[in-house]
Write a protein that holds these residues in place. Sequence first.
Motif, PDB file in Angstrom:
ATOM      1  N   PHE A 179       0.371  -1.362  -0.175  1.00  0.00           N
ATOM      2  CA  PHE A 179       0.621  -0.379  -0.194  1.00  0.00           C
ATOM      3  C   PHE A 179       0.641   1.374   0.063  1.00  0.00           C
ATOM      4  O   PHE A 179      -0.057   2.560  -0.124  1.00  0.00           O
ATOM      5  CB  PHE A 179      -1.086  -0.091   1.611  1.00  0.00           C
ATOM      6  N   GLU A 180       1.805   1.493  -0.216  1.00  0.00           N
ATOM      7  CA  GLU A 180       3.298   2.354   0.347  1.00  0.00           C
ATOM      8  C   GLU A 180       2.775   3.697  -0.946  1.00  0.00           C
ATOM      9  O   GLU A 180       3.128   4.472  -0.781  1.00  0.00           O
ATOM     10  CB  GLU A 180       4.550   2.156  -0.062  1.00  0.00           C
ATOM     11  N   GLU A 181       2.751   2.896  -2.334  1.00  0.00           N
ATOM     12  CA  GLU A 181       2.116   3.895  -3.878  1.00  0.00           C
ATOM     13  C   GLU A 181       0.768   4.308  -3.487  1.00  0.00           C
ATOM     14  O   GLU A 181       0.963   5.852  -3.466  1.00  0.00           O
ATOM     15  CB  GLU A 181       2.389   2.671  -4.669  1.00  0.00           C
ATOM     16  N   ASP A 182      -0.145   3.799  -2.804  1.00  0.00           N
ATOM     17  CA  ASP A 182      -1.137   4.455  -2.561  1.00  0.00           C
ATOM     18  C   ASP A 182      -1.063   5.324  -1.696  1.00  0.00           C
ATOM     19  O   ASP A 182      -1.474   7.040  -1.276  1.00  0.00           O
ATOM     20  CB  ASP A 182      -2.717   3.914  -2.371  1.00  0.00           C
ATOM     21  N   ILE A 183      -0.860   5.128  -0.400  1.00  0.00           N
ATOM     22  CA  ILE A 183      -0.114   6.258   0.849  1.00  0.00           C
ATOM     23  C   ILE A 183       1.012   7.339   0.194  1.00  0.00           C
ATOM     24  O   ILE A 183       0.529   8.374   0.537  1.00  0.00           O
ATOM     25  CB  ILE A 183       0.701   5.305   1.497  1.00  0.00           C
TER      26      ILE A 183
ATOM     27  N   ALA B  17      -6.694  15.638   6.217  1.00  0.00           N
ATOM     28  CA  ALA B  17      -7.570  15.348   6.985  1.00  0.00           C
ATOM     29  C   ALA B  17      -7.148  14.939   8.613  1.00  0.00           C
ATOM     30  O   ALA B  17      -7.755  14.493   9.400  1.00  0.00           O
ATOM     31  CB  ALA B  17      -8.007  13.398   6.185  1.00  0.00           C
ATOM     32  N   ILE B  18      -6.122  14.139   8.885  1.00  0.00           N
ATOM     33  CA  ILE B  18      -5.059  14.016   9.878  1.00  0.00           C
ATOM     34  C   ILE B  18      -4.382  14.435  10.990  1.00  0.00           C
ATOM     35  O   ILE B  18      -4.303  14.647  11.900  1.00  0.00           O
ATOM     36  CB  ILE B  18      -4.430  12.619   9.593  1.00  0.00           C
TER      37      ILE B  18
ATOM     38  N   LEU C  28      -0.007   7.918  12.633  1.00  0.00           N
ATOM     39  CA  LEU C  28       1.194   8.999  13.759  1.00  0.00           C
ATOM     40  C   LEU C  28       1.885   9.695  12.656  1.00  0.00           C
ATOM     41  O   LEU C  28       2.170  10.294  12.439  1.00  0.00           O
ATOM     42  CB  LEU C  28       1.318   8.205  14.667  1.00  0.00           C
ATOM     43  N   ARG C  29       1.862   8.853  11.156  1.00  0.00           N
ATOM     44  CA  ARG C  29       2.863   9.143  10.283  1.00  0.00           C
ATOM     45  C   ARG C  29       2.399  10.698  10.317  1.00  0.00           C
ATOM     46  O   ARG C  29       3.255  11.689   9.192  1.00  0.00           O
ATOM     47  CB  ARG C  29       2.908   8.811   9.160  1.00  0.00           C
ATOM     48  N   PHE C  30       1.006  10.760  10.132  1.00  0.00           N
ATOM     49  CA  PHE C  30      -0.106  12.578   9.087  1.00  0.00           C
ATOM     50  C   PHE C  30       0.435  12.717  10.805  1.00  0.00           C
ATOM     51  O   PHE C  30      -0.617  14.088  10.711  1.00  0.00           O
ATOM     52  CB  PHE C  30      -0.735  11.632   8.963  1.00  0.00           C
ATOM     53  N   ARG C  31       0.498  13.084  11.824  1.00  0.00           N
ATOM     54  CA  ARG C  31       0.320  13.870  13.083  1.00  0.00           C
ATOM     55  C   ARG C  31      -0.896  14.283  13.042  1.00  0.00           C
ATOM     56  O   ARG C  31      -0.873  15.335  13.428  1.00  0.00           O
ATOM     57  CB  ARG C  31       1.565  14.919  12.654  1.00  0.00           C
ATOM     58  N   PRO C  32      -0.787  13.339  14.135  1.00  0.00           N
ATOM     59  CA  PRO C  32      -2.253  14.075  14.483  1.00  0.00           C
ATOM     60  C   PRO C  32      -1.933  14.966  15.751  1.00  0.00           C
ATOM     61  O   PRO C  32      -0.912  14.928  16.308  1.00  0.00           O
ATOM     62  CB  PRO C  32      -2.797  12.620  14.805  1.00  0.00           C
TER      63      PRO C  32
ATOM     64  N   VAL D 228       4.758  10.981  18.335  1.00  0.00           N
ATOM     65  CA  VAL D 228       3.777  10.728  19.265  1.00  0.00           C
ATOM     66  C   VAL D 228       2.741  12.545  19.540  1.00  0.00           C
ATOM     67  O   VAL D 228       4.020  12.887  19.914  1.00  0.00           O
ATOM     68  CB  VAL D 228       4.019   9.888  20.077  1.00  0.00           C
ATOM     69  N   PRO D 229       1.545  12.372  19.528  1.00  0.00           N
ATOM     70  CA  PRO D 229       1.204  13.725  20.021  1.00  0.00           C
ATOM     71  C   PRO D 229       1.378  14.665  21.499  1.00  0.00           C
ATOM     72  O   PRO D 229       1.081  13.108  22.018  1.00  0.00           O
ATOM     73  CB  PRO D 229      -0.610  13.872  19.782  1.00  0.00           C
ATOM     74  N   GLN D 230       1.289  15.376  21.939  1.00  0.00           N
ATOM     75  CA  GLN D 230       1.656  15.808  23.165  1.00  0.00           C
ATOM     76  C   GLN D 230       0.235  15.127  23.805  1.00  0.00           C
ATOM     77  O   GLN D 230       0.994  14.744  25.082  1.00  0.00           O
ATOM     78  CB  GLN D 230       1.618  17.764  23.760  1.00  0.00           C
TER      79      GLN D 230
END
Length: 411
Positions: free
Chosen positions: A20-24, A34-35, A58-62, A90-92
């Motif tokens: 799925f890396e290509e789709d990501i 979105a995240i 978490l790759r997209f920093r929520p 990891v968010p605060q």
Amino acid sequence: MFHLDKFISEHITCRPCSMFEEDIQSHAAELSDAIAGKSVCVIGGAGSIGSSFIKAVLRFRPGKLVVVDLNENGLAELTRDIRSTEGLFVPQEYRAYTLNFADPIFARIFREERGFDIVANFSAHKHVRSEKDKYSVQALIENNDIKAKKLMDLLCEFPPKHFFCVSTDKAANPVNIMGASKRIMEDLVMAYNGKFKVTTARFANVAFSNGSLPDGWMHRLQKMQPLAAPNDVKRYFVSPEESGQICMLACILGNGGEVFFPKLGEDQMLTFSSICDDFIQANGFEKDMCSTDEEAKHKAAEMKLTESQQLIANSQQLKYPTVYFTSDTTGEKAYEEFYIPGEKINMERFNALGVVEKTTRRPMAEVESFFAKLENLFAGDFTKEQVVDAIKDFIPNFEHEEKGKNLDQKM
């Protein structure tokens, strides 16, 4: 030294990196929009798929992550894992709670947080072995369906922008109660699609997921106990990383009412016995094929007595007692499928994902009527056969075959 991720890549998925890396990558901007900075709630986040979903998100920093799970030890390991992984954000505001999502305390958290932008539910009885008797069947349906409905009603108070609930390939033409419960879950959550966006995913076995047969081999090996596997059951497999990614992609990129599945061909199906062969060899052993469980357990006990001396001498390769058998338990499906005739399938939108864009769904009144029937059934004295009959009324293609033996009777 045995390296699990390397073994999965080389012997099970046969892929050097995620499918799925290509789709990501191609949808990275949309995923980030979105995240990034958003609030995320993951129910059942300590499990194999839930924790992999968290790592993908978490790759997209929520901006906020709240995780709920009954497995206190699993939550501790999740927290240590994500905080110990180099480069993983990891968010605060990260909080993990040991509680049931159907408990009043979860409703209080949800209301006081005024909901979340993204809610993903991975809390489920996922094993075919969950079907044994009327008690186990009631527990399975209570968790996968009845409690899930209470969650959906709660979410209506502060609707999320994205809601995802994991399904299974076994929901397509189900032959076991676990698969049927997931099909019921699909009909349930899709009935709420008019209130907020709902997506789900059907996918294959997650290699070495918690409680799976391959995961059990790891424990058997540590305890020097024999290995066992069916030699006639073929399954599709994805890696733990891929399992979280398909859920993230479905959750964020899917349109309301859609079901996602991985594009896997029949040539990629494997038997558990063939994987076990490779697992034994990768751990430095030769297979010692036994004809019965008793023979295998006896040889394992003998092996324990001489194991330390043989390993120190390193003069010969140890033979590991193994039993392969033909599947004869209730609920085992001979093949796997991700969609059924009548569903509208799109195989072009994504590189590695297929999408069920349109399928037959039930109106809310019909779903609620069926749930009332189930709860009335459970309120009195009932049999497993009555539950099966009730499900068949709701899912006409449910082909349950009772064989009088379940996986808890297997080694």
